[in-house]
Structures are given as C-alpha cells and as structure tokens.
Design a protein around this motif. Structure first.
Motif, short mmCIF file in Angstrom:
data_model
loop_
_atom_site.label_atom_id
_atom_site.label_comp_id
_atom_site.label_asym_id
_atom_site.label_seq_id
_atom_site.Cartn_x
_atom_site.Cartn_y
_atom_site.Cartn_z
N LEU A 12 0.84 -1.20 0.00
CA LEU A 12 0.00 0.00 0.00
C LEU A 12 0.87 1.24 0.00
N HIS A 42 -2.15 4.65 -4.21
CA HIS A 42 -3.46 4.03 -4.06
C HIS A 42 -4.49 4.96 -3.42
N ASP A 102 -8.08 3.66 -2.61
CA ASP A 102 -8.19 3.19 -1.24
C ASP A 102 -9.26 3.98 -0.49
N LEU A 162 -1.69 6.49 4.35
CA LEU A 162 -0.99 5.64 3.39
C LEU A 162 0.51 5.89 3.38
N SER A 188 -2.29 -3.43 -0.22
CA SER A 188 -3.55 -3.13 -0.88
C SER A 188 -4.03 -4.42 -1.52
N CYS A 215 -7.60 -4.15 2.27
CA CYS A 215 -6.23 -4.03 2.79
C CYS A 215 -5.92 -5.20 3.70
#
Length: 144
Positions: free
Chosen positions: A25, A29, A33, A68, A84, A94
């Motif tokens: 992640l 993203h 996300d 993140l 992710s 996640c």
C-alpha cells in the motif's frame, strides 16, 4: 526492542490469491483506497479483528493520504507491512501485518462491502501465505 522481521528476510512485494492480488500500500493508491474505505465503513466495522484503535472512522482524502504514507514508511523501515488488496486496478481492501502484543505478528484484513464474498478466501489465503512464507512462529488473525 527486537526487529519485527530478520535482516535477511526478503519481504514479499506481491501475492496472488483467488480473485485478488496484494501489493504494498502506498500513496499511489490514495483515491482508490479512499473510495474502498469510505464506501464500506459499516462493513469494515463488522469484520473480525475490527474495530481497533478507533477504526474504522471517516476521514478526508488528505488524511487518508497521510495514513498511506505512514504505512509505506513502516513498510520501508520494516516495522509493519500493509498491502492493498486489488482486483485488477481496483482497490477492494487491505491487509495489515504488524507486531503483535501476544504473538509475533498481528494480521488484520478487510474488503469493501461490494466484495464481502472475498473476506473468507482472503483470510484463508493470507493465513496460509503468512504461515508458509513469513518468519513468524505465532500469528494472531481473527478467524472467519
């Protein structure tokens, strides 16, 4: 404090499971996300292993980006590993792998509400992956 993973351990940067792929992640993203997270707060809150530390909670896009970046920094520093969960290019959840309080590692995962059917397959595949490919003797991961 001892290291979370041994210096010689090569941290996996991908994992393919049934209907999904994991990759670290990171800030790239953020919008995907954020959409997955914000559209699924109620579902995430009922996922085994949640809530924890006040999560899940709504946040702004900028706050999500900060989160993140923190997870990417943890990954780079080898203090925790967040992946992710992707279906194609779409973020659908996640996976978090962090030091445990009563185990070597604490693993948590969530999937967006529209992909609730993948929660158990994700849990099963990640459980097997962590047991076979990671250097932990004990892992806490809420059963499904």
């Amino acid at each position: 404090m001892s290291a979370f993973v041994p210096d010689g351990f090569i941290v996996p940067t991908s994992f393919d499971g049934p209907g999904f792929r994991l990759e670290p992640l990171g800030p790239e993203h953020n919008e995907r996300d954020y959409d997955a997270w914000m559209s699924s707060l109620d579902h995430i809150g009922t996922t085994p292993g949640f809530p924890w530390s006040g999560w899940p909670q709504p946040m702004e896009l900028e706050a999500n980006l900060s989160d993140l970046v923190m997870h990417a920094d943890d990954f780079a520093e080898r203090t925790g590993f967040t992946y992710s969960v992707l279906e194609g290019d779409h973020v659908i959840g996640c996976v978090y792998i962090y030091p445990g309080k009563d185990s070597d590692a604490d693993v948590r995962s969530w999937v967006r509400a529209t992909h609730a059917h993948l929660d158990e397959p994700l849990w099963r595949a990640v459980s097997e992956w962590v047991a076979s490919d990671w250097p932990f003797e004990s892992v806490a991961y809420a059963p499904r």
